[in-house]
Write a protein that holds these residues in place. Structure first.
Motif, PDB file in Angstrom:
ATOM      1  N   HIS A  37     -54.147 -40.227  72.026  1.00 53.03           N
ATOM      2  CA  HIS A  37     -53.149 -41.058  71.349  1.00 53.03           C
ATOM      3  C   HIS A  37     -53.688 -42.463  71.096  1.00 53.03           C
ATOM      4  O   HIS A  37     -53.413 -43.065  70.053  1.00 53.03           O
ATOM      5  CB  HIS A  37     -51.870 -41.119  72.182  1.00 53.03           C
ATOM      6  N   LYS A  38     -54.440 -42.968  72.048  1.00 49.93           N
ATOM      7  CA  LYS A  38     -55.078 -44.278  71.860  1.00 49.93           C
ATOM      8  C   LYS A  38     -55.984 -44.253  70.632  1.00 49.93           C
ATOM      9  O   LYS A  38     -55.948 -45.171  69.785  1.00 49.93           O
ATOM     10  CB  LYS A  38     -55.877 -44.643  73.118  1.00 49.93           C
ATOM     11  N   GLU A  39     -56.799 -43.205  70.486  1.00 48.12           N
ATOM     12  CA  GLU A  39     -57.654 -43.053  69.303  1.00 48.12           C
ATOM     13  C   GLU A  39     -56.822 -42.898  68.040  1.00 48.12           C
ATOM     14  O   GLU A  39     -57.183 -43.408  66.969  1.00 48.12           O
ATOM     15  CB  GLU A  39     -58.565 -41.830  69.494  1.00 48.12           C
ATOM     16  N   TYR A  84     -48.127 -31.709  68.187  1.00 48.15           N
ATOM     17  CA  TYR A  84     -47.803 -32.691  67.148  1.00 48.15           C
ATOM     18  C   TYR A  84     -47.490 -34.000  67.865  1.00 48.15           C
ATOM     19  O   TYR A  84     -46.684 -34.042  68.796  1.00 48.15           O
ATOM     20  CB  TYR A  84     -46.586 -32.247  66.345  1.00 48.15           C
ATOM     21  N   LEU A  85     -48.139 -35.060  67.448  1.00 46.25           N
ATOM     22  CA  LEU A  85     -47.908 -36.363  68.055  1.00 46.25           C
ATOM     23  C   LEU A  85     -48.055 -37.433  66.998  1.00 46.25           C
ATOM     24  O   LEU A  85     -49.003 -37.426  66.216  1.00 46.25           O
ATOM     25  CB  LEU A  85     -48.915 -36.622  69.184  1.00 46.25           C
ATOM     26  N   ARG A  86     -47.094 -38.348  66.961  1.00 44.27           N
ATOM     27  CA  ARG A  86     -47.216 -39.498  66.066  1.00 44.27           C
ATOM     28  C   ARG A  86     -46.933 -40.777  66.847  1.00 44.27           C
ATOM     29  O   ARG A  86     -46.174 -40.764  67.823  1.00 44.27           O
ATOM     30  CB  ARG A  86     -46.267 -39.392  64.874  1.00 44.27           C
ATOM     31  N   GLU A  90     -54.161 -36.198  56.254  1.00 44.48           N
ATOM     32  CA  GLU A  90     -55.467 -35.579  56.061  1.00 44.48           C
ATOM     33  C   GLU A  90     -56.404 -35.862  57.238  1.00 44.48           C
ATOM     34  O   GLU A  90     -57.140 -34.969  57.688  1.00 44.48           O
ATOM     35  CB  GLU A  90     -56.096 -36.097  54.765  1.00 44.48           C
ATOM     36  N   GLU A  91     -56.385 -37.081  57.772  1.00 39.48           N
ATOM     37  CA  GLU A  91     -57.374 -37.503  58.757  1.00 39.48           C
ATOM     38  C   GLU A  91     -56.939 -37.338  60.207  1.00 39.48           C
ATOM     39  O   GLU A  91     -57.789 -37.190  61.093  1.00 39.48           O
ATOM     40  CB  GLU A  91     -57.762 -38.973  58.520  1.00 39.48           C
ATOM     41  N   ASP A  92     -55.644 -37.376  60.471  1.00 40.57           N
ATOM     42  CA  ASP A  92     -55.149 -37.395  61.844  1.00 40.57           C
ATOM     43  C   ASP A  92     -54.867 -35.969  62.322  1.00 40.57           C
ATOM     44  O   ASP A  92     -53.898 -35.331  61.914  1.00 40.57           O
ATOM     45  CB  ASP A  92     -53.876 -38.248  61.929  1.00 40.57           C
ATOM     46  N   LYS A  93     -55.701 -35.464  63.230  1.00 43.57           N
ATOM     47  CA  LYS A  93     -55.552 -34.085  63.720  1.00 43.57           C
ATOM     48  C   LYS A  93     -54.246 -33.896  64.485  1.00 43.57           C
ATOM     49  O   LYS A  93     -53.673 -32.803  64.479  1.00 43.57           O
ATOM     50  CB  LYS A  93     -56.738 -33.730  64.618  1.00 43.57           C
ATOM     51  N   LEU A  94     -53.770 -34.934  65.157  1.00 43.57           N
ATOM     52  CA  LEU A  94     -52.522 -34.824  65.906  1.00 43.57           C
ATOM     53  C   LEU A  94     -51.295 -34.822  64.987  1.00 43.57           C
ATOM     54  O   LEU A  94     -50.217 -34.397  65.397  1.00 43.57           O
ATOM     55  CB  LEU A  94     -52.401 -35.968  66.915  1.00 43.57           C
ATOM     56  N   LEU A  95     -51.476 -35.280  63.761  1.00 43.72           N
ATOM     57  CA  LEU A  95     -50.369 -35.311  62.801  1.00 43.72           C
ATOM     58  C   LEU A  95     -50.335 -34.046  61.933  1.00 43.72           C
ATOM     59  O   LEU A  95     -49.298 -33.730  61.346  1.00 43.72           O
ATOM     60  CB  LEU A  95     -50.491 -36.554  61.915  1.00 43.72           C
ATOM     61  N   LYS A  96     -51.455 -33.327  61.849  1.00 44.89           N
ATOM     62  CA  LYS A  96     -51.556 -32.177  60.957  1.00 44.89           C
ATOM     63  C   LYS A  96     -50.474 -31.114  61.162  1.00 44.89           C
ATOM     64  O   LYS A  96     -49.995 -30.520  60.191  1.00 44.89           O
ATOM     65  CB  LYS A  96     -52.949 -31.540  61.062  1.00 44.89           C
ATOM     66  N   PRO A  97     -50.032 -30.828  62.400  1.00 43.65           N
ATOM     67  CA  PRO A  97     -48.979 -29.823  62.576  1.00 43.65           C
ATOM     68  C   PRO A  97     -47.648 -30.204  61.919  1.00 43.65           C
ATOM     69  O   PRO A  97     -46.709 -29.402  61.928  1.00 43.65           O
ATOM     70  CB  PRO A  97     -48.837 -29.729  64.097  1.00 43.65           C
ATOM     71  N   TYR A  98     -47.556 -31.403  61.369  1.00 48.05           N
ATOM     72  CA  TYR A  98     -46.354 -31.809  60.630  1.00 48.05           C
ATOM     73  C   TYR A  98     -45.951 -30.741  59.612  1.00 48.05           C
ATOM     74  O   TYR A  98     -44.759 -30.443  59.449  1.00 48.05           O
ATOM     75  CB  TYR A  98     -46.605 -33.146  59.916  1.00 48.05           C
TER      76      TYR A  98
END
Length: 288
Positions: free
Chosen positions: A219-221, A173-175, A247-255
């Motif tokens: 993270h840059k992307e 998970y990264l934001r 919906e669009e951010d794969k790194l945010l999905k584990p939220y």
């Protein structure tokens, strides 16, 4: 909680506030008696207990930046470790020597959270120094103009310059950490500078280590995606922006897999990061 990672320890500094666990930590470089960030004033005593249990006699404190969650406790800390030296960006020095302006601004912006962090105390200017020989300073503005990261061997201590990380059921998970005043160009340039260092083990202040240097490119992307999503939705309700990002951010999905109280905390961070991007785009940067 103390987590051991090879040559390092990570000391968790939880707050007595909903969701503020697995949030901020102080990194300890075992052999150098060096720590990276001291956390807020309210957690200094728990940091001291952890350091005592590890037998660490702190000689240097490396501050990534002066925000209260990273450096608010430095004045309190130096009263416990008066011989420790402090490394900080030159722009941050005056706010550590005289933190009244920082405290007033923090209370205005953060409200209850600033009070939970605690009031900073001043430090003596003579405690400011250069880093010890095996530590390289990497200037990484974007999150804050005075932000700097630190390189020690294979370890890169990123502060807030590479976002907020958590491991969630073996997922990343990264934001972004892009609160006002966010400047995308500086943030991206900082990531590119860190990428140019080559393969590194990334040590996040928020919260943990990730042995995957590709996360900086991802993270840059991610930041580019967030700016694009906010740009497309300028003028709309912020909830629609959040829904699209989830919906669009794969790194945010584990939220969705986070513990409920941490989800509460992270939603505050998501909103604040969106507001930073909104402010950036609202200053004539829509076409960038």
């Amino acid at each position: 909680m103390i987590i051991e990672y090879g040559d390092l320890y990570l000391v968790e500094l939880p707050l007595k506030l909903k969701g503020y666990k697995k949030f901020i930590g102080s990194w300890v470089i075992k052999d150098l008696n060096v720590i990276v960030d001291v956390g807020p004033a309210s957690t200094v005593k728990s940091l001291k207990r952890a350091l005592d249990s590890l037998g660490i006699k702190v000689e240097y404190v490396l501050l990534t930046h002066i925000h209260l969650d990273h450096a608010g406790g430095i004045g309190h800390f130096l009263r416990l470790y008066p011989k420790a030296k402090v490394v900080v960006h030159e722009r941050g020095v005056r706010h550590l020597v005289n933190p009244e302006k920082l405290w007033k601004a923090s209370k205005r912006v953060l409200g209850e959270l600033a009070l939970a962090y605690g009031k900073p105390l001043p430090i003596p200017e003579e405690s400011i120094t250069k880093p010890p020989g095996r530590i390289e300073v990497v200037e990484t503005p974007g999150h804050a103009s005075h932000h700097q990261s630190y390189l020690f061997g294979e370890y890169l201590f990123t502060g807030d310059s590479a976002g907020v990380y958590l491991e969630v059921e073996e997922e990343v998970y990264l934001r972004p950490a892009t609160p006002p005043r966010f400047i995308k160009e500086l943030y991206v340039e900082s990531l590119e500078k860190m990428l140019s260092l080559g393969s590194r083990e990334i040590c996040f202040a928020h919260f943990g280590m990730l042995e995957d240097p590709k996360i900086l490119e991802r993270h840059k992307e991610q930041v580019e995606l967030w700016v694009d999503v906010v740009r497309r939705n300028m003028g709309k309700d912020i909830n629609s922006i959040i829904e699209e990002l989830l919906e669009e951010d794969k790194l945010l999905k584990p939220y969705e897999k986070l513990e409920e109280d941490i989800k509460f905390r992270e939603m505050q961070g998501i909103v604040n990061s969106i507001k930073g991007i909104m402010e950036y785009l609202g200053e004539g940067n829509e076409d960038r």
